[in-house]
Design an enzyme around this catalytic site. Structure first.
Site, PDB file in Angstrom:
ATOM      1  N   LYS A 100      28.978  38.049  48.792  1.00  9.68           N
ATOM      2  CA  LYS A 100      29.783  38.085  47.570  1.00  9.68           C
ATOM      3  C   LYS A 100      30.357  39.491  47.390  1.00  9.68           C
ATOM      4  O   LYS A 100      29.638  40.483  47.533  1.00  9.68           O
ATOM      5  CB  LYS A 100      28.912  37.692  46.388  1.00  9.68           C
ATOM      6  CG  LYS A 100      29.646  37.529  45.064  1.00  9.68           C
ATOM      7  CD  LYS A 100      28.670  37.078  43.985  1.00  9.68           C
ATOM      8  CE  LYS A 100      29.325  36.857  42.642  1.00  9.68           C
ATOM      9  NZ  LYS A 100      28.344  36.417  41.605  1.00  9.68           N
ATOM     10  N   SER A 175      29.397  32.408  39.235  1.00  4.67           N
ATOM     11  CA  SER A 175      30.526  33.155  39.755  1.00  4.67           C
ATOM     12  C   SER A 175      30.510  33.324  41.283  1.00  4.67           C
ATOM     13  O   SER A 175      31.477  33.814  41.856  1.00  4.67           O
ATOM     14  CB  SER A 175      30.566  34.546  39.108  1.00  4.67           C
ATOM     15  OG  SER A 175      29.384  35.285  39.400  1.00  4.67           O
ATOM     16  N   SER A 199      24.862  32.200  38.177  1.00  4.72           N
ATOM     17  CA  SER A 199      25.896  32.419  39.177  1.00  4.72           C
ATOM     18  C   SER A 199      25.508  32.192  40.627  1.00  4.72           C
ATOM     19  O   SER A 199      26.384  32.125  41.482  1.00  4.72           O
ATOM     20  CB  SER A 199      26.474  33.820  39.022  1.00  4.72           C
ATOM     21  OG  SER A 199      27.207  33.927  37.826  1.00  4.72           O
TER      22      SER A 199
END
Length: 508
Positions: A100, A175, A199
Site C-alpha cells: 500500500k 482504504s 482498512s
C-alpha cells in the site's frame, strides 16, 4: 505514477510455466526447490498480469507504481541461491509483495495517493518492508488506496477509482483496496495494507481474501503516513490464512522507532504458522455477536452467506454462543474513534520530516494546495476542527478504555475464544456510494486483533457473475493472534470459499 512494463511472450518449446494465479508461498517455494521456478520468473509473470489487467482489460487501477528495480532484486535473489544450492530457502525468498502506497519503500515515492506527495521519494524502508526484504521478498509494486487512507472506497487523485475484480461496478472496499484488488487478481503473492478503522479487513472482505488487523504493538508503524496513531496499524492481506501466518512471522516484532511495539516481545510465539490446525475449531467457544448482523432486505445476501458459514463452523466442532448484548457498531463508530482528532498532529509530524522537494509540510499546506480528491477535502477540514477539541478527545479515549474492559468481561463471562460476525452487514457498495455498515470498529477502537476470511459469495448478479464476496470476521483479545489464526485456518479449510475473479483469468 506508472512504470511501463510490457509482457514477455513465452517462446515455443518452453515448459508450461508455473501459474501465478492463486499462487501461495508454499507452492512457489516447492517449484523453486524442484528447479522449475526462479524469483525472476515469478516476478515477471506477476508483472505480466499487471500489464495486462491493471490499466487494460478490466482496468482495475490497483497499482500506482511498479518497482523499477523489482527484476534486479529478483535476479540478486536467484544469484545468491545459485551460489548456495544446498541452502534452505529464506522464509519469503523470491515472493512478490504488493505494498500500500502509504508505506515507505526505499527508492520509490510514498504518495498515499495524493498529488502533493508525488515527489516524496523515500530514502529508507519502513520497518515492515525491511523485514520483508530480509526474509527474501521482492517489493513488486505500490498500490492505490483511498487518498491519505481517509475513506473506504479506494479512490485517489493519483490512481483514480480502483475497481472490484468480482464486480467492476463496485468498490473494492478501502482504504487498502488497491492491495486487495491486486492480490485477488494475482498481481502479487502477498500484500501489505494498513487499518485505522476497517482498512485491511474491508477490502479483504470485498475481495474474497484474508486480512489481519494485528494487536496494537505487534507490528511497527515506522515509515507509515499516519492518520491517527492510536488506531493505525499495518498488516497482511493474502489469499490464504497460511500465507498470513508466514507474513506475520516475518513482520511482527519490536522496533525502537515505534515505542508501542515494546508491548509485543513477550507475546511472540516461536511461529505463528505453527498455530495452523485443520481441527482448530474443535472444542472452541465462539460468540456470535448478533447485533452486528443487519435485519433488513439489504442485509439478506450477507446474512445468507453467514448462516451457511456458521453452520459449517459448528459442524467442525465449535460451540457457537449467541451474544444478544445490545452493542451497536454504528454507535461505537460515532462515539469511540479518535483518528480524526489525531490526524493533524500525527500527519504534521510525518510531513515535517519529508525531503526538500515535497511542497507540503503540514495538513494546512495540503488544504491550501487544494489538490486532494473531493472525498478527502471534507475529512481534512473536519480533522483540523477536531484537533482543538481536547475534552472530546479525552472522553473518546476513556470510552475506548471502557470498551476494552467490557469486551474482556464479555469474553470471560461466556468463556469465549473469539467473537464472530460479518465484517460488513451489506455487500460492498457500488462505485459512487459511500461505504456503509462495516463492523470493524471493535478492533480499531480497542487495539485488539481481528482477522477476516472469505465466507462465501452472494447470488450471481448481472455485473457479478460469481456473486459478490462476503467476509467473516473473528475478533479476539490482545495478542491472541495464534488463536485467531487457528480458528481462521480451520474455518477456511472447511469453507473453501475463496475463488479467483473471472475478470482476470490466467495468461499462461
Amino acid at each position: 505514477m506508472k512504470t511501463s512494463y510490457q509482457p514477455a511472450p513465452h517462446g515455443p518449446g518452453q515448459h508450461a510455466p508455473f501459474s501465478v494465479v492463486e499462487a501461495t508461498v508454499a507452492g512457489a517455494h516447492a517449484a523453486m526447490r524442484d528447479g522449475t521456478l526462479t524469483a525472476r520468473q515469478l516476478a515477471s509473470r506477476c508483472l505480466d498480469r499487471i500489464a495486462t489487467y491493471d490499466q487494460r482489460g478490466p482496468a482495475l487501477r490497483s497499482i500506482l507504481q511498479v518497482n523499477p528495480q523489482a527484476l534486479e532484486e529478483a535476479d540478486r535473489i536467484d544469484a545468491t541461491a545459485a551460489r548456495n544450492p544446498s541452502q534452505a530457502l529464506a522464509p519469503l525468498q523470491g515472493i512478490p509483495v504488493l505494498v500500500k502506497d502509504n508505506i515507505e519503500c526505499a527508492g520509490m515515492a510514498t504518495t498515499a495517493g495524493a498529488e502533493c506527495l508525488r515527489d516524496n521519494r523515500s530514502a529508507n524502508d519502513a520497518f515492515v518492508i525491511q523485514r520483508l526484504r530480509e526474509a527474501g521478498a521482492v517489493v513488486l509494486a505500490k498500490t492505490n488506496l483511498h487518498e491519505l487512507a481517509s475513506g473506504g472506497e479506494t479512490v485517489s487523485t493519483l490512481g483514480g477509482q480502483t475497481l472490484n475484480p468480482y464486480d467492476l461496478g463496485r468498490t473494492p472496499g478501502g482504504s487498502s483496496g488497491g492491495t486487495a484488488a491486486g492480490i485477488a487478481a494475482s498481481f502479487g503473492v502477498l500484500g501489505i495494507g494498513t487499518d485505522g478503522v476497517n482498512s485491511i479487513r474491508s477490502p479483504a472482505s470485498a475481495n474474497s481474501l484474508v486480512g489481519l488487523r494485528p494487536t496494537m504493538g505487534l507490528i511497527s508503524r515506522a515509515g507509515l503516513v499516519p492518520c491517527g496513531l492510536t488506531q493505525d496499524t499495518i498488516g497482511p492481506i493474502t489469499r490464504t490464512v497460511a500465507d498470513t501466518a508466514l507474513m506475520l512471522d516475518v513482520i511482527a516484532g519490536y522496533d525502537p522507532a515505534d515505542p508501542v511495539t515494546s508491548e509485543g516481545p513477550g507475546h511472540l510465539p516461536a511461529s505463528y504458522a505453527a498455530s495452523l490446525d485443520r481441527d482448530g475449531l474443535r472444542g472452541a467457544r465462539i460468540g456470535v455477536l448478533r447485533s452486528f448482523f443487519g435485519s433488513q432486505d439489504v442485509h439478506r445476501p450477507v446474512n445468507a452467506v453467514m448462516q451457511q458459514a456458521l453452520a459449517v463452523i459448528a459442524a467442525q466442532g465449535a460451540e457457537l454462543v449467541d451474544i444478544e448484548d445490545a452493542i451497536s457498531p454504528d454507535a461505537l463508530l460515532a462515539s469511540t474513534l479518535v483518528h480524526h482528532y489525531e490526524m493533524e498532529r500525527d500527519l504534521d509530524a510525518y510531513l515535517s520530516q519529508l525531503p526538500p522537494g515535497v511542497p507540503v509540510r503540514s495538513m494546512q499546506d495540503i488544504i491550501a494546495a487544494g489538490g486532494v480528491h473531493p472525498s478527502v477535502a471534507g475529512t481534512l477540514a473536519t480533522a483540523v476542527a477536531l484537533s482543538e477539541q481536547q475534552a472530546e478527545y479525552r472522553e473518546r479515549m476513556q470510552r475506548q478504555h471502557t470498551l476494552r474492559q467490557w469486551l474482556r468481561d464479555l469474553m470471560a463471562r461466556h468463556r469465549l475464544d473469539a467473537l464472530v460476525f460479518p465484517h460488513q452487514r451489506r455487500l460492498v457498495v457500488p462505485i459512487g456510494e459511500t461505504q456503509a455498515e462495516r463492523n470493524g470498529v471493535l478492533a480499531s477502537a480497542t487495539g485488539f486483533p481481528a482477522i477476516v476470511i472469505p465466507a462465501g459469495f452472494s447470488a450471481p448478479q448481472r455485473n457479478a457473475p460469481q456473486g459478490v464476496p462476503v467476509g467473516l470476521e473473528f475478533f479476539g483479545l490482545p495478542f491472541t493472534e495464534p488463536v485467531l489464526l487457528r480458528l481462521a485456518f480451520a474455518a477456511e479449510q472447511a469453507l473453501l470459499a475463496r475463488r479467483p475473479p473471472h475478470s482476470t483469468p490466467a495468461l499462461e
